[in-house]
Structures are given as structure tokens and as C-alpha cells.
Design an enzyme around this catalytic site. Structure first.
Site, PDB file in Angstrom:
ATOM      1  N   GLY A  13       0.839  -1.202   0.025  1.00 58.03           N
ATOM      2  CA  GLY A  13       0.119   0.058   0.108  1.00 58.03           C
ATOM      3  C   GLY A  13       0.889   1.413   0.006  1.00 58.03           C
ATOM      4  O   GLY A  13       1.991   1.338  -0.250  1.00 58.03           O
ATOM      5  N   HIS A  15       4.370   2.311  -8.140  1.00 54.74           N
ATOM      6  CA  HIS A  15       3.395   0.891  -7.736  1.00 54.74           C
ATOM      7  C   HIS A  15       2.362   1.090  -9.300  1.00 54.74           C
ATOM      8  O   HIS A  15       1.994   0.218  -9.698  1.00 54.74           O
ATOM      9  CB  HIS A  15       2.550   1.143  -6.893  1.00 54.74           C
ATOM     10  CG  HIS A  15       3.236   1.048  -5.424  1.00 54.74           C
ATOM     11  ND1 HIS A  15       3.633   2.253  -4.751  1.00 54.74           N
ATOM     12  CD2 HIS A  15       3.915   0.035  -5.102  1.00 54.74           C
ATOM     13  CE1 HIS A  15       4.238   1.782  -3.684  1.00 54.74           C
ATOM     14  NE2 HIS A  15       4.586   0.458  -3.773  1.00 54.74           N
TER      15      HIS A  15
END
Ligand code: PAF
Length: 307
Positions: free
Chosen positions: A35, A41
Site C-alpha cells: 500500500g 506502483h
């Protein structure tokens, strides 16, 4: 399509199988994350979406890879923003399990050992980190494995046709990537590991979830890491001696930066390539690794060198 969120392994298996069947898909990609997602990402997720019919991203802050409980508590948790970012890249399924779901009996007794590849560089500064990271990666790779026989049912299964399975890791965590490749090869995991190049801000700073903890002055100082790496890259491209010492002096001239390590290594074994990088013209392939504390924030970066 809106992203779906599942929090259990059973839910992940059922939903990914349903998606693969409904799309008539033949490949599944897994993007493991903790996360606090950023453009780095997003690039992993986009690459996975381009290469696979169904893509799952996991979001799990793995306690096993944190040496320090305070560091684990401080790790940013930004689930809503993470889901939006993943949805924008076209990820089908987010898997955000609880600690109890991943480690139902408490911390596992048996773990993956990262061996001497995991003891050096980051491993030397963070004992146990890579054993914890590899243990959860092994579990995540099992969770994300597409079911045999999909999508063609029994016929495909009988013919030995399995959906392709790929997992995506950033080259920014070069040692983690080398270790995951080694684990998959040594232990015969049925998955292709795809390394995705580091994403940088326009001024060169490698994107990291930790950058948010840098003050403006520290962020400026942190640029010396990518500058030193670029210096080596330019010399490698020009077949010059890498002259690591002068790049080292550049980093050490920055008072807010406290260097942990800076070296040029073999990209597979991560052993230092001392001879190739000092006086002799650089030839071949190598990886420059750097880690430093900038103010209170530990940063890592690296640069593949090819000539
Ligand atoms: O690179 C990370 O974010 C983590 O180490 C990983 C691979 C998701 C395992 O927890």
C-alpha cells in the site's frame, strides 16, 4: 470496470477464477504491495494490466519484514487512495487481507531463509527483513496462482494448459527482486517474475513511500543519491573507469546524508565488482547500489550499468 476488493484468501481464489472464466482469459498477473501506493506502483500495475487478462494487486503491510514495531506502526495506511490508483490502472481485484488472515496461527514457525544473498546490503542493516519479505511473497504467490484448468475447464486441464502466471516487482528494491528471482528458481515456483524499472521524479529522486517523510531540505539533499548513480551510469556508458571514490565523495559532501553503503555489484550475486569499477575501463553488466539516511529517513536506490 470498478475494482473489486476482497479480504480473504477464499474470496481472492473465487473472484480471480470467476474473472478469468468470464473474460475467457489465459493469463493472470499479481502485483504484491504494502500500500501507500505512488506512481512507481502505478507503473507496476499498468505493466501487469498490459501483459495479463486478469490482474490482482495485494495490499498487505507485512509485520514479518519490520524489525522495529514503531516502524511498522508508522508505515502509512492509505487504502482508499490505493484502491483508486489501482482502479485507474485497470487492476481487476485488490486483495487486502488482515494479519490474522495471512498468519492465522500467529507468526509462522517455518519461514523462507534468504541465505547469504539476504544477509548483505539491506539485510546487514535490517536483520531478518528479507526472510520476512520472502515468506510473505511465497504466500502471496501461492494465493495468486490461477486455478488449474481455467479458463477452458477440464479439456485445458487435461491438455496441461494452465493460465500463464506472472508477478511484478520494482527494480528499485533490487536486492528483494534478486532474492525473489532466486527463491522462485531454487524452489520451483510456477510463476514468471517480471522486474519493472524504477520510476523517478523529474529531478531524479527515485519514488518511494518513504519520500513523504522528507522535509524540503532533506528532499533536496536526497538528490545526491541519484546524481551519484547517474555519474556512474555516464562513465559506464562511455566505457570509462567508474571511479567510485569520486562519486562517493560527492555523496559524502552532503551533510544531511549519512551513507550506509555505495558499491558496484554483480546483478545476480550482488557481490562487489571491485576490479571492474576503479581504474580499468568499465565493460559488461553491473548494478550500482546505494543506501543512506537522509535526516531520519532511510532511502535506497540503484542503477543498472551496461556497456
Ligand atoms: O516491496 C514491497 O512492497 C514488499 O516487500 C512486498 C514485496 C509487497 C512484500 O511485503
Amino acid at each position: 470496470m470498478p475494482i473489486q476488493l476482497v479480504t480473504t484468501v477464499a474470496g481472492l481464489k473465487a473472484e480471480s477464477a470467476r474473472l478469468l472464466t468470464s473474460k475467457g482469459g489465459v493469463s493472470q498477473g499479481l502485483v504484491p504491495t504494502m500500500g501507500a501506493l505512488h506512481e512507481g506502483h502505478a507503473t507496476l500495475a499498468r505493466t501487469a494490466v498490459e501483459q495479463n487478462d486478469v490482474v490482482v494487486a495485494s495490499i498487505f503491510v507485512n509485520p514479518l519484514q519490520f524489525g522495529d514495531a514503531a516502524d511498522l506502526d508508522r508505515y502509512p495506511r492509505t487504502l482508499d487512495a490505493d484502491l483508486s490508483l489501482l482502479e485507474e490502472q485497470g487492476v481487476d481485484l485488490a486483495f487486502a487481507p488482515s494479519v490474522e488472515e495471512v498468519y492465522p496461527g500467529g507468526q509462522p514457525l517455518v519461514r523462507i531463509t534468504s541465505g547469504n544473498l539476504g544477509d548483505k546490503w539491506e539485510g546487514a542493516s535490517r536483520p531478518g527483513h528479507f526472510d520476512g519479505a520472502l515468506t510473505v511473497v511465497a504466500k502471496l504467490l501461492h494465493y495468486g496462482l490461477p486455478a488449474a484448468g481455467l479458463p477452458g475447464g477440464a479439456a485445458d486441464s487435461a491438455a496441461g494448459r494452465l493460465p500463464a502466471y506472472r508477478a511484478y516487482f520494482g527494480q528499485k528494491d533490487a536486492q528483494q527482486l534478486a532474492l525473489v528471482r532466486r527463491m522462485v528458481a531454487d524452489l520451483n515456483f510456477p510463476v514468471e517474475i517480471v522486474g519493472v524499472p524504477t520510476v523517478r521524479a523529474t529531478d531524479g529522486l527515485a519514488l518511494s513511500s518513504r519520500n513523504r517523510f522528507l522535509s524540503e531540505a532533506e528532499r533536496d539533499a536526497a538528490l545526491v543519491l541519484s546524481r551519484a548513480l547517474r555519474l556512474l551510469e555516464q562513465r559506464a556508458n562511455a566505457h570509462e573507469p567508474l571511479d567510485l571514490d569520486s562519486a562517493l565523495a560527492l555523496v559524502e559532501s552532503q551533510t544531511l546524508v549519512s551513507l550506509d553503503y555505495f558499491d558496484v555489484v554483480d546483478p545476480v550475486t550482488l557481490e562487489p565488482l571491485a576490479e571492474n569499477c576503479r581504474e580499468t575501463p568499465f565493460r559488461g553488466e553491473a548494478l550500482a547500489l546505494i543506501a543512506a539516511k537522509v535526516g531520519p529517513v532511510r532511502l535506497i536506490d540503484n542503477m543498472p550499468l551496461n556497456s
